[in-house]
Design a protein around this motif. Structure first.
Motif, PDB file in Angstrom:
ATOM      1  N   ASP A 196       0.657  -1.254  -0.118  1.00 36.47           N
ATOM      2  CA  ASP A 196       0.261   0.238  -0.094  1.00 36.47           C
ATOM      3  C   ASP A 196       0.992   1.026  -0.084  1.00 36.47           C
ATOM      4  O   ASP A 196       0.986   2.103   1.005  1.00 36.47           O
ATOM      5  N   LEU A 197       1.570   1.432  -1.355  1.00 35.41           N
ATOM      6  CA  LEU A 197       2.696   2.371  -1.337  1.00 35.41           C
ATOM      7  C   LEU A 197       1.365   3.911  -1.430  1.00 35.41           C
ATOM      8  O   LEU A 197       1.017   3.849  -2.224  1.00 35.41           O
ATOM      9  N   ARG A 198       1.942   4.695  -0.454  1.00 38.09           N
ATOM     10  CA  ARG A 198       0.906   6.161  -0.239  1.00 38.09           C
ATOM     11  C   ARG A 198       1.475   7.284   0.722  1.00 38.09           C
ATOM     12  O   ARG A 198       2.573   6.391   1.641  1.00 38.09           O
ATOM     13  N   PRO A 199       1.371   8.338   0.205  1.00 41.73           N
ATOM     14  CA  PRO A 199       2.604   9.415   0.825  1.00 41.73           C
ATOM     15  C   PRO A 199       1.383   9.200   2.324  1.00 41.73           C
ATOM     16  O   PRO A 199       1.227  10.451   2.998  1.00 41.73           O
ATOM     17  N   ASP A 200       1.784   8.795   2.896  1.00 41.27           N
ATOM     18  CA  ASP A 200       0.961   9.052   4.360  1.00 41.27           C
ATOM     19  C   ASP A 200       1.979   9.491   5.511  1.00 41.27           C
ATOM     20  O   ASP A 200       2.989   9.252   6.000  1.00 41.27           O
ATOM     21  N   PRO A 201       1.653  10.855   6.075  1.00 35.03           N
ATOM     22  CA  PRO A 201       2.658  11.177   6.668  1.00 35.03           C
ATOM     23  C   PRO A 201       2.147  11.148   8.071  1.00 35.03           C
ATOM     24  O   PRO A 201       3.468  11.661   9.485  1.00 35.03           O
ATOM     25  N   ASP A 202       1.700   9.854   8.611  1.00 30.84           N
ATOM     26  CA  ASP A 202       2.059   9.163   9.727  1.00 30.84           C
ATOM     27  C   ASP A 202       2.732   8.558   9.824  1.00 30.84           C
ATOM     28  O   ASP A 202       2.254   7.185  10.735  1.00 30.84           O
ATOM     29  N   GLU A 242      -1.723  12.102  -6.981  1.00 26.26           N
ATOM     30  CA  GLU A 242      -1.048  11.625  -8.183  1.00 26.26           C
ATOM     31  C   GLU A 242      -0.531  12.744  -8.615  1.00 26.26           C
ATOM     32  O   GLU A 242       0.191  11.943  -9.562  1.00 26.26           O
ATOM     33  N   GLN A 243      -0.754  13.919  -8.602  1.00 25.26           N
ATOM     34  CA  GLN A 243      -0.683  15.307  -9.618  1.00 25.26           C
ATOM     35  C   GLN A 243       1.197  15.428  -9.053  1.00 25.26           C
ATOM     36  O   GLN A 243       2.314  15.490  -9.625  1.00 25.26           O
ATOM     37  N   LEU A 244       1.199  15.325  -7.391  1.00 27.64           N
ATOM     38  CA  LEU A 244       1.993  15.553  -6.550  1.00 27.64           C
ATOM     39  C   LEU A 244       3.434  14.290  -7.456  1.00 27.64           C
ATOM     40  O   LEU A 244       4.442  14.914  -7.415  1.00 27.64           O
ATOM     41  N   LEU A 245       3.268  13.453  -7.097  1.00 29.12           N
ATOM     42  CA  LEU A 245       4.084  12.471  -7.844  1.00 29.12           C
ATOM     43  C   LEU A 245       4.657  12.467  -8.593  1.00 29.12           C
ATOM     44  O   LEU A 245       5.271  12.119  -9.301  1.00 29.12           O
ATOM     45  N   ALA A 246       3.598  12.400  -9.844  1.00 27.07           N
ATOM     46  CA  ALA A 246       3.987  12.354 -11.675  1.00 27.07           C
ATOM     47  C   ALA A 246       4.767  13.855 -11.876  1.00 27.07           C
ATOM     48  O   ALA A 246       5.643  14.303 -11.562  1.00 27.07           O
ATOM     49  N   MET A 247       4.683  15.150 -10.909  1.00 30.04           N
ATOM     50  CA  MET A 247       5.539  15.928 -10.911  1.00 30.04           C
ATOM     51  C   MET A 247       7.299  15.903 -11.057  1.00 30.04           C
ATOM     52  O   MET A 247       8.206  16.337 -11.102  1.00 30.04           O
ATOM     53  N   LEU A 273      15.080   8.007  -8.361  1.00 25.97           N
ATOM     54  CA  LEU A 273      14.874   7.837  -6.892  1.00 25.97           C
ATOM     55  C   LEU A 273      13.738   6.906  -7.365  1.00 25.97           C
ATOM     56  O   LEU A 273      13.180   6.906  -8.037  1.00 25.97           O
ATOM     57  N   SER A 274      14.074   6.155  -6.102  1.00 21.90           N
ATOM     58  CA  SER A 274      13.020   4.567  -6.762  1.00 21.90           C
ATOM     59  C   SER A 274      11.431   5.802  -6.457  1.00 21.90           C
ATOM     60  O   SER A 274      11.099   6.112  -5.618  1.00 21.90           O
ATOM     61  N   GLU A 275      10.481   4.602  -6.493  1.00 22.81           N
ATOM     62  CA  GLU A 275       9.304   5.130  -5.943  1.00 22.81           C
ATOM     63  C   GLU A 275       9.097   5.276  -5.214  1.00 22.81           C
ATOM     64  O   GLU A 275       8.469   5.752  -5.035  1.00 22.81           O
ATOM     65  N   ARG A 276       9.560   3.831  -4.088  1.00 23.16           N
ATOM     66  CA  ARG A 276       9.524   4.313  -2.808  1.00 23.16           C
ATOM     67  C   ARG A 276      10.087   5.676  -2.147  1.00 23.16           C
ATOM     68  O   ARG A 276       9.351   6.608  -1.313  1.00 23.16           O
ATOM     69  N   ILE A 304      10.318   8.610  -3.618  1.00 21.69           N
ATOM     70  CA  ILE A 304       9.237   9.196  -4.067  1.00 21.69           C
ATOM     71  C   ILE A 304       7.906   9.706  -3.293  1.00 21.69           C
ATOM     72  O   ILE A 304       7.778  10.311  -3.293  1.00 21.69           O
ATOM     73  N   VAL A 305       7.675   8.204  -3.023  1.00 18.46           N
ATOM     74  CA  VAL A 305       6.144   8.545  -2.343  1.00 18.46           C
ATOM     75  C   VAL A 305       6.491   9.254  -0.491  1.00 18.46           C
ATOM     76  O   VAL A 305       6.017   9.823  -0.052  1.00 18.46           O
ATOM     77  N   ALA A 306       7.698   8.584  -0.293  1.00 19.27           N
ATOM     78  CA  ALA A 306       8.227   9.466   0.964  1.00 19.27           C
ATOM     79  C   ALA A 306       9.019  10.850   0.561  1.00 19.27           C
ATOM     80  O   ALA A 306       8.345  11.364   2.442  1.00 19.27           O
ATOM     81  N   VAL A 307       9.633  11.262  -0.185  1.00 20.25           N
ATOM     82  CA  VAL A 307       9.099  12.244   0.172  1.00 20.25           C
ATOM     83  C   VAL A 307       8.207  12.864   0.119  1.00 20.25           C
ATOM     84  O   VAL A 307       7.494  14.055   1.058  1.00 20.25           O
ATOM     85  N   LEU A 308       6.889  13.260  -0.371  1.00 16.49           N
ATOM     86  CA  LEU A 308       5.634  13.488  -0.462  1.00 16.49           C
ATOM     87  C   LEU A 308       5.157  13.422   1.046  1.00 16.49           C
ATOM     88  O   LEU A 308       4.554  14.426   1.700  1.00 16.49           O
ATOM     89  N   ALA A 309       5.697  12.114   1.243  1.00 15.21           N
ATOM     90  CA  ALA A 309       5.464  11.743   2.833  1.00 15.21           C
ATOM     91  C   ALA A 309       5.867  12.375   4.020  1.00 15.21           C
ATOM     92  O   ALA A 309       5.016  13.647   4.896  1.00 15.21           O
ATOM     93  N   TYR A 310       7.044  13.140   3.679  1.00 15.22           N
ATOM     94  CA  TYR A 310       7.949  14.097   4.893  1.00 15.22           C
ATOM     95  C   TYR A 310       7.358  14.984   4.400  1.00 15.22           C
ATOM     96  O   TYR A 310       7.026  16.364   5.915  1.00 15.22           O
ATOM     97  N   ILE A 311       7.615  16.173   2.936  1.00  8.37           N
ATOM     98  CA  ILE A 311       6.337  16.819   3.080  1.00  8.37           C
ATOM     99  C   ILE A 311       4.987  16.952   3.593  1.00  8.37           C
ATOM    100  O   ILE A 311       4.880  18.196   4.158  1.00  8.37           O
TER     101      ILE A 311
END
Length: 152
Positions: free
Chosen positions: A28-34, A90-95, A119-122, A124-131
C-alpha cells in the motif's frame, strides 16, 4: 542460549517490519504523513535531492511567485505557505517523477527535473509523506479532499 535466540528473533522481526515499511515491497504505497519510517526516509531523501532548490525547511526560494530575468519561476515552497497542498497526491507524485514539463503550459521552461531515473518509487512517495507531515491539519485535510476528488 534460549534467551539469545528469542532476542535475535525479536531483532529480526523488528528489522523485517522496518524493511517492509521503508524499503520493502510497494504494498500500500501511499504518501502517509503518519507513517514514521516512511517520513524518516522522505526527510533524508528530501535533504539529498530537493532541499538545494526547495529549501532545507521546505521554504522554497525567495520571491518564488516572481519570474526571474530568464522567465523561469524560482522553486516554490512545500510548507503551508506554498501551494503544494492544493494538488492531489497523484499529480504531485507525477511532477516529481516526470518533472514539470508535462504539466506546464506550452513553451514554459522549468528548472524542475524528473526524478524517476534517480529515485525509487518508494523514495518519491516518502518525500511527499515527509512534506505532508509538515503541514498543519487544515492543509492536510484540504489536500486529502483534493486527492479523494481526483480518484473519482
Amino acid at each position: 542460549m534460549v534467551r539469545i535466540s528469542v532476542w535475535l528473533l525479536g531483532i529480526a522481526a523488528v528489522a523485517g517490519l522496518a524493511y517492509a515499511l521503508v524499503l520493502g515491497g510497494d504494498g500500500d504505497l501511499r504518501p502517509d504523513p503518519d507513517n514514521a519510517p516512511l517520513v524518516a526516509l522522505g526527510k533524508l531523501t528530501y535533504a539529498q535531492h530537493c532541499a538545494s532548490c526547495h529549501g532545507a525547511s521546505l521554504e522554497g526560494q525567495p520571491n518564488w511567485r516572481e519570474r526571474r530575468p530568464d522567465g523561469r519561476l524560482p522553486a516554490p515552497p512545500h510548507d503551508a505557505e506554498g501551494h503544494t497542498w492544493h494538488h492531489a497526491d497523484e499529480q504531485l507524485l507525477a511532477m516529481v517523477r516526470e518533472g514539470m514539463a508535462p504539466f506546464a503550459p506550452a513553451g514554459y521552461v522549468s528548472d524542475m527535473p524528473g526524478f524517476k531515473d534517480v529515485l525509487s518509487e518508494r523514495e518519491i512517495v516518502a518525500v511527499l509523506a515527509y512534506i505532508k507531515s509538515a503541514w498543519p491539519p487544515a492543509a492536510r485535510e484540504r489536500q486529502a479532499r483534493a486527492t479523494a476528488q481526483a480518484k473519482r
